[in-house]
Enzyme design. Structure first.
Site, PDB file in Angstrom:
ATOM      1  N   HIS A 121       0.805  -1.343   0.147  1.00  7.33           N
ATOM      2  CA  HIS A 121       0.036   0.027   0.004  1.00  7.33           C
ATOM      3  C   HIS A 121       0.828   1.205  -0.170  1.00  7.33           C
ATOM      4  CE1 HIS A 121      -1.226   3.278   2.752  1.00  7.33           C
ATOM      5  NE2 HIS A 121      -2.251   3.165   1.877  1.00  7.33           N
TER       6      HIS A 121
ATOM      7  N   ASN B 249       0.483   5.886  -0.351  1.00 14.37           N
ATOM      8  CA  ASN B 249      -0.405   7.029  -0.663  1.00 14.37           C
ATOM      9  C   ASN B 249       0.205   8.296  -0.121  1.00 14.37           C
ATOM     10  OD1 ASN B 249      -1.962   8.367   1.803  1.00 14.37           O
ATOM     11  ND2 ASN B 249      -1.711   6.184   2.215  1.00 14.37           N
TER      12      ASN B 249
ATOM     13  N   GLY C 100     -18.142  11.885  -0.002  1.00 13.55           N
ATOM     14  CA  GLY C 100     -19.101  11.749  -1.249  1.00 13.55           C
ATOM     15  C   GLY C 100     -18.144  11.460  -2.276  1.00 13.55           C
TER      16      GLY C 100
END
Length: 297
Positions: free
Chosen positions: A133, A135, A280
């Site tokens: 992973h 980011n 969202g």
């Protein structure tokens, strides 16, 4: 000052896209050169690229990005590389979460935000090749800005030399920014990527940082760039080392059980998952980190 912030946002967003493009190119090259093993007869994997959009409450433009996913390749069983730049106003739940973390005054009066970053999770065909992973991101509000990110290794079958080599590259990219940084970020990763209900870490660690704002944007951006540069330099040699290792059904079982552990962490504890869903962003992009297959025993 507004022009300065806009320039900084533009530079950060462009950098995350540059990192994304380099990773996609490198991983498709791995697929092309995989000529051994049970998956070598498959077509070389390629990323499927989909545009993503953040949903706003009023239907206005709220940014988006690219979701790049490869499935069923020769080396990668599933890998997602997402890059995005989103903006708008934080909802009440997201405001409360950010205020609690940063103690930022004024969020209720002016809840505007902007966020950009890259997020990657790789699940491998061969159980001996570690999952990973990575980011890096920048977050801005009218009240503050900061960087965050990191990279951690998640092997289902651990090799001490792989762990040592991975950490050595992370340290080499942290040390120019201060020799105290790597030990702190390693410890932070050990704490963050821990699964309390299992009483164990998700993998063998790496580095993790959040809320990084020293007051010097250029300095913090330079550090975040080095975190991005470290990724391929740390990971590609491990893939090359393990991708032709023979594996058994027992090895595959071990891999699938470990993936269950990974899924539990991402769904229960991961900040990025929670923030993406609460603000969202495209749910498929937020949940692309989940493995294609997993087991629980």
């Amino acid at each position: 000052m507004t022009d300065q912030f806009e320039d900084q946002k533009s530079r950060a967003s462009a950098w995350f896209r540059e990192v994304r493009d380099g990773i996609v190119e490198a991983f498709e090259a791995l697929e092309d050169t995989q000529t051994e093993g049970p998956f070598s007869g498959l077509p070389a994997g390629r990323f499927e690229v989909t545009k993503t959009k953040r949903a706003s409450d009023d239907g206005s433009d709220a940014g988006g990005g690219l979701m790049s996913v490869m499935r069923g390749g020769r080396v990668f069983e599933k890998i997602g590389v997402n890059v995005s730049s989103v903006y708008g106003k934080l909802g009440e739940r997201a405001q409360a979460a950010m205020a609690a973390r940063k103690g930022i005054p004024g969020m209720a009066d002016d809840p505007r935000f902007w966020a950009s970053g890259i997020s990657l999770v790789a699940h491998m065909q061969n159980p001996h090749v570690p999952s990973i992973h990575m980011n890096t991101r920048m977050f801005w509000t009218p009240h503050a800005w900061w960087f965050g990110g990191g990279s951690d290794l998640n092997p289902c079958i651990e090799y001490d030399e792989d762990t040592a080599d991975f950490h050595a590259v992370q340290k080499a990219h942290c040390d120019p920014h201060g020799e105290d940084i790597y030990p702190r970020l390693k410890e932070w990763a050990d704490e963050y990527f821990y699964i309390p209900h299992r009483g164990r870490a998700r993998g063998v660690g790496g580095i993790f940082y959040d809320d990084r704002n020293t007051g010097d944007w250029e300095k913090d951006f330079a550090f975040t760039q080095d975190v991005g540069r470290a990724f391929l330099r740390a990971y590609l040699p491990l893939v090359e080392r393990r991708r032709n290792t023979p594996w058994s059904e027992a090895d595959k079982h071990t891999q699938l059980v470990h993936r269950g552990l990974y899924a539990e962490y991402n769904l229960v504890y991961d900040r990025g998952t929670k923030f993406g869903l609460e603000t969202g962003h495209d749910a498929n992009a937020v949940l692309m980190s989940l493995p294609p297959l997993a087991k629980w025993v």
